[in-house]
Design a protein around this motif. Structure first.
Motif, PDB file in Angstrom:
ATOM      1  N   ARG A  16       0.843  -1.093   0.118  1.00  0.00           N
ATOM      2  CA  ARG A  16      -0.035   0.072  -0.078  1.00  0.00           C
ATOM      3  C   ARG A  16       0.937   1.303   0.117  1.00  0.00           C
ATOM      4  O   ARG A  16       2.121   1.368   0.053  1.00  0.00           O
ATOM      5  CB  ARG A  16      -0.928  -0.034   1.169  1.00  0.00           C
ATOM      6  N   THR A  17       0.180   2.430  -0.186  1.00  0.00           N
ATOM      7  CA  THR A  17       0.944   3.697  -0.134  1.00  0.00           C
ATOM      8  C   THR A  17       1.363   4.118   1.025  1.00  0.00           C
ATOM      9  O   THR A  17       0.822   3.533   2.338  1.00  0.00           O
ATOM     10  CB  THR A  17      -0.034   4.745  -0.620  1.00  0.00           C
ATOM     11  N   LEU A  18       2.139   5.258   1.531  1.00  0.00           N
ATOM     12  CA  LEU A  18       2.594   5.699   2.631  1.00  0.00           C
ATOM     13  C   LEU A  18       1.468   5.825   3.755  1.00  0.00           C
ATOM     14  O   LEU A  18       1.537   5.511   4.682  1.00  0.00           O
ATOM     15  CB  LEU A  18       3.358   6.718   2.507  1.00  0.00           C
ATOM     16  N   ARG A  26      -5.770   2.788   0.859  1.00  0.00           N
ATOM     17  CA  ARG A  26      -6.069   1.329   0.998  1.00  0.00           C
ATOM     18  C   ARG A  26      -5.383   0.579  -0.214  1.00  0.00           C
ATOM     19  O   ARG A  26      -5.254  -0.612  -0.278  1.00  0.00           O
ATOM     20  CB  ARG A  26      -7.439   1.198   0.949  1.00  0.00           C
ATOM     21  N   MET A  27      -4.633   1.423  -1.062  1.00  0.00           N
ATOM     22  CA  MET A  27      -4.092   0.645  -2.240  1.00  0.00           C
ATOM     23  C   MET A  27      -2.752   1.189  -2.630  1.00  0.00           C
ATOM     24  O   MET A  27      -2.139   2.093  -1.894  1.00  0.00           O
ATOM     25  CB  MET A  27      -5.127   0.945  -3.576  1.00  0.00           C
ATOM     26  N   GLY A  28      -1.907   0.452  -3.463  1.00  0.00           N
ATOM     27  CA  GLY A  28      -0.462   0.960  -3.672  1.00  0.00           C
ATOM     28  C   GLY A  28      -0.697   2.036  -4.899  1.00  0.00           C
ATOM     29  O   GLY A  28      -1.640   2.302  -5.657  1.00  0.00           O
ATOM     30  N   VAL A  29       0.408   2.834  -4.785  1.00  0.00           N
ATOM     31  CA  VAL A  29       0.525   3.825  -5.617  1.00  0.00           C
ATOM     32  C   VAL A  29       0.340   3.575  -7.050  1.00  0.00           C
ATOM     33  O   VAL A  29      -0.387   4.303  -7.865  1.00  0.00           O
ATOM     34  CB  VAL A  29       1.935   4.605  -5.301  1.00  0.00           C
ATOM     35  N   PRO A  30       0.742   2.310  -7.936  1.00  0.00           N
ATOM     36  CA  PRO A  30       0.305   2.242  -9.033  1.00  0.00           C
ATOM     37  C   PRO A  30      -1.016   2.210  -9.149  1.00  0.00           C
ATOM     38  O   PRO A  30      -1.481   2.696 -10.365  1.00  0.00           O
ATOM     39  CB  PRO A  30       1.079   0.797  -9.213  1.00  0.00           C
ATOM     40  N   ALA A  31      -1.902   1.594  -8.390  1.00  0.00           N
ATOM     41  CA  ALA A  31      -3.427   1.623  -8.490  1.00  0.00           C
ATOM     42  C   ALA A  31      -3.749   2.901  -8.527  1.00  0.00           C
ATOM     43  O   ALA A  31      -4.663   3.289  -9.197  1.00  0.00           O
ATOM     44  CB  ALA A  31      -4.058   0.533  -7.512  1.00  0.00           C
ATOM     45  N   VAL A  32      -3.230   3.803  -7.672  1.00  0.00           N
ATOM     46  CA  VAL A  32      -3.749   5.333  -7.610  1.00  0.00           C
ATOM     47  C   VAL A  32      -3.284   6.023  -8.921  1.00  0.00           C
ATOM     48  O   VAL A  32      -4.211   6.626  -9.231  1.00  0.00           O
ATOM     49  CB  VAL A  32      -3.030   5.999  -6.586  1.00  0.00           C
ATOM     50  N   ALA A  33      -2.190   5.683  -9.271  1.00  0.00           N
ATOM     51  CA  ALA A  33      -1.950   6.327 -10.789  1.00  0.00           C
ATOM     52  C   ALA A  33      -2.774   5.872 -11.571  1.00  0.00           C
ATOM     53  O   ALA A  33      -3.222   6.625 -12.451  1.00  0.00           O
ATOM     54  CB  ALA A  33      -0.351   5.984 -10.979  1.00  0.00           C
TER      55      ALA A  33
END
Length: 672
Positions: free
Chosen positions: A152-154, A369-376
């Motif tokens: 997940r993100t920071l 709740r998600m990783g930065v790639p998913a946020v991107a």
């Protein structure tokens, strides 16, 4: 019916005027108003305001996404991290690490992307992660580093996820602290005190800093034990024992059975955070449980402490509200009665317009709740939806309008063609996978072959040299068949659909221009609009919500109802006469008729710029009218032996008018 306006009877008394009573004898030289042109002007002013609000909302939302994903500085930070990673394996390794690698029969100095077995992954965690962090500290001494077992993100890191961290981990188990509109500012830790306390009492919920290589290995061993059996603390000497390598292998297998995320490395450079997510998956768990495919995902994110993020967020929210208010207002103005049903059933409303207001809130909400790639990816989806809406709002300008009309006309045909195209690609993909799958990675599966064929559809296909060396006949046959059928035939169908839709859009533009013009026999009498005059009128409309001296909604809805009433009359007459009704064509109303819809004040101001004069006798103009208008205007017989007053059942606003016995001087303008 639309409520008629009050008018004076000539003696200062206010009386009610109906549409039927508003008709009068039409003579040469009388003044009329081309109401479609007036309606177009009002629509353009309203759409211009909508475009202004949404364009700023789009710009701020787009800039905010680019700012948070660190488009400007992200690549520089990633290059630095890659340079550090390449130097990490030049460092000397401890005897314990070398003994571990010898026992596991694996390479200690291999980079993570070179790992091919479960033991290689465990060796990297044991012997490769610490040198990589040490190299980062040497390349960038002021950078802060953190390691986590979560993808997940920071903002979404839990207290049991962080292996080590040079920046603050608060009591609520989340990395970093202060947040305004999801803006985080990373705070450094007192590493000397933290590391000293951790040496005395290692605990999974309070990670040490990442500067000390021994504490890093010990903390990783503790998190490994926590993942396997829930252990939260252990003596430091036990954690440093190289025998923990067996636990690392178990940890890797447990992670491979789950989401495949092994560790995530964070580097913070004054708020410019980057990360490398180290993950892997089995090549074939059933038949080759030792072989793995390593994966490295790199991302960048900017935790802004300068205020730019806050300013962009506030602007985006303000113009989001203004754009939403405009859309609600414009919908209320243009939709009434049955129009609401048609508006709510519009596919564009639910596919583009509504998502354009809802989706911008999604990336910040899913970030913890998600990783930065998913946020991107979420930001990219938002950008595409907002871009579609921007083109729609930009239809107020000719360039955007032509493009929007072209795509709107092409979509139904493209959807139909897409079914045939998808079927063809699936069949060809299966054929390619069967013939070339064993010898070419580009056709190793139907999915891979589908990607290859789609590339052929767009740009043609080159001869696969690797496959040709093994199976020249099959490779050559597929090369020619795919290029001819997919590239030269199917791709040209796609282009032909777009060209045909563009021609239709250009034709529709010309028809709209004619509908707003004057028919033969009428001459423009009002002032000529200059660019400066249009700009002034638009500024007044945007600033005061007034048009032609009255509230904009009064004149806008009034003119819209006038056009609708005329179309209803035409449609009803065409139905009685057994003809097909085609909507469109100029609509001219006399001054008295238009006053019924918008009032005398608005009409006086409209006449200054949109006055048309009947320049020829009505009898000479009649030949240019549509059949239904000509029959009514000249009082021709409708088969009953009486003057053409129309069917009494067609009682609609602006339908019937009196005659004076001289049919050549009677002209029902509202039916034109």
């Amino acid at each position: 019916r639309w409520k008629p306006w009050a008018a004076e009877d000539g003696h200062g008394h206010e009386v009610r005027v109906s549409i039927d009573e508003a008709l009068h004898e039409v003579r040469e030289g009388d003044d009329f108003v081309p109401v479609r042109k007036v309606l177009h002007t009002l629509d353009q002013a309203e759409r211009l305001r909508g475009f202004f609000f949404f364009a700023i909302m789009f710009t701020t939302a787009y800039a905010l996404g680019a700012h948070r994903l660190d488009v400007e500085e992200g690549r520089r930070s990633v290059t630095m991290l890659e340079a550090a990673a390449s130097r990490a394996f030049d460092a000397d390794l401890s005897e314990a690490t070398l003994a571990f690698c010898a026992e596991a029969d694996t390479r200690c100095r291999a980079p993570f992307p070179d790992a091919g077995t479960v033991d290689d992954l465990a060796a990297y965690l044991r012997a490769g992660l610490a040198p990589e962090i040490n190299a980062i500290n040497k390349v960038c001494p002021r950078c802060q580093v953190a390691v986590s077992t979560s993808g997940r993100t920071l903002q979404g890191q839990g207290k049991n996820d962080v292996v080590c961290s040079d920046f603050l981990v608060d009591d609520n188990a989340n990395v970093s602290a202060r947040s305004i509109f999801l803006i985080a500012m990373l705070e450094p830790r007192d590493c000397a005190a933290v590391d000293a306390a951790w040496r005395v009492d290692p605990w999974v919920g309070t990670p040490p800093c990442c500067r000390d290589r021994d504490l890093l290995r010990a903390s990783l061993a503790l998190h490994t034990a926590f993942t396997i059996d829930g252990t939260t603390t252990a003596p430091l000497e036990e954690l440093l024992d190289h025998a923990q390598g067996g636990a690392l292998r178990t940890y890797v297998q447990k992670r491979l059975a789950g989401d495949g995320h092994l560790v995530q490395l964070f580097v913070n450079r004054a708020g410019h955070a980057i990360g490398r997510l180290y993950a892997a998956e089995y090549r074939d768990r059933e038949w080759a449980p030792e072989l793995v495919v390593p994966k490295v995902r790199i991302w960048a994110y900017f935790f802004d402490a300068t205020g730019t993020d806050t300013a962009l967020s506030v602007l985006s929210i303000v113009f989001w509200c203004l754009s939403l208010g405009h859309e609600l207002y414009a919908g209320w103005v243009r939709n009434y009665g049955a129009r609401w049903r048609d508006a709510l059933m519009s596919p564009f409303l639910w596919i583009v317009e509504v998502p354009s207001f809802l989706l911008p809130w999604v990336p910040p909400l899913i970030a913890p709740r998600m990783g930065v790639p998913a946020v991107a990816v979420a930001y990219a989806v938002v950008d595409l939806v907002l871009l579609a809406r921007l083109f729609s709002e930009g239809a107020v300008f000719p360039a955007f309008r032509t493009l929007v009309r072209t795509l709107s006309s092409a979509v139904p045909q493209l959807l139909t063609f897409g079914v045939a195209l998808f079927t063809t690609l699936v069949v060809f993909s299966g054929t390619s996978a069967k013939v070339l799958g064993p010898v070419s990675p580009a056709h190793a599966s139907i999915g891979a072959a589908m990607n290859t064929l789609f590339g052929a559809l767009v740009a043609g296909r080159e001869l696969d040299e690797d496959a040709f060396a093994v199976a020249p006949e099959a490779t050559t046959i597929l090369f020619y068949v795919i290029n001819v059928f997919v590239f030269l035939i199917l791709a040209q169908f796609f282009i032909a659909i777009l060209v045909g839709a563009f021609d239709k859009a250009r034709t529709a533009e010309e028809e709209d221009r004619r509908d707003r013009g004057l028919p033969p026999g009428f001459e423009h009498k009002g002032d000529t609009w200059t660019l400066w005059g249009r700009a002034q009128a638009a500024a007044v409309y945007l600033a005061s919500m007034r048009a032609f001296g009255v509230h904009a909604i009064v004149v806008h809805r009034g003119v819209l109802r006038a056009v609708d009433d005329v179309d209803k009359v035409r449609s009803a007459r065409a139905k009685v006469e057994g003809r097909t009704f085609e909507q469109g064509g100029p609509v001219l109303l006399s001054v008295r008729e238009l006053e019924v819809y918008v009032g005398p004040v608005a009409v006086r101001n409209i006449l200054q710029s949109y006055c048309a004069k009947l320049g020829r006798p009505p009898a000479e103009v009649a030949e240019h009218l549509s059949p239904e208008a000509a029959a009514f205007a000249l009082g021709e017989s409708d088969g009953s032996g009486k003057p053409g007053k129309g069917d009494p059942s067609l009682d609609a606003p602006a339908h019937r008018g009196p005659t004076n016995g001289n049919s050549s001087k009677t002209f029902a303008t509202s039916s034109y």
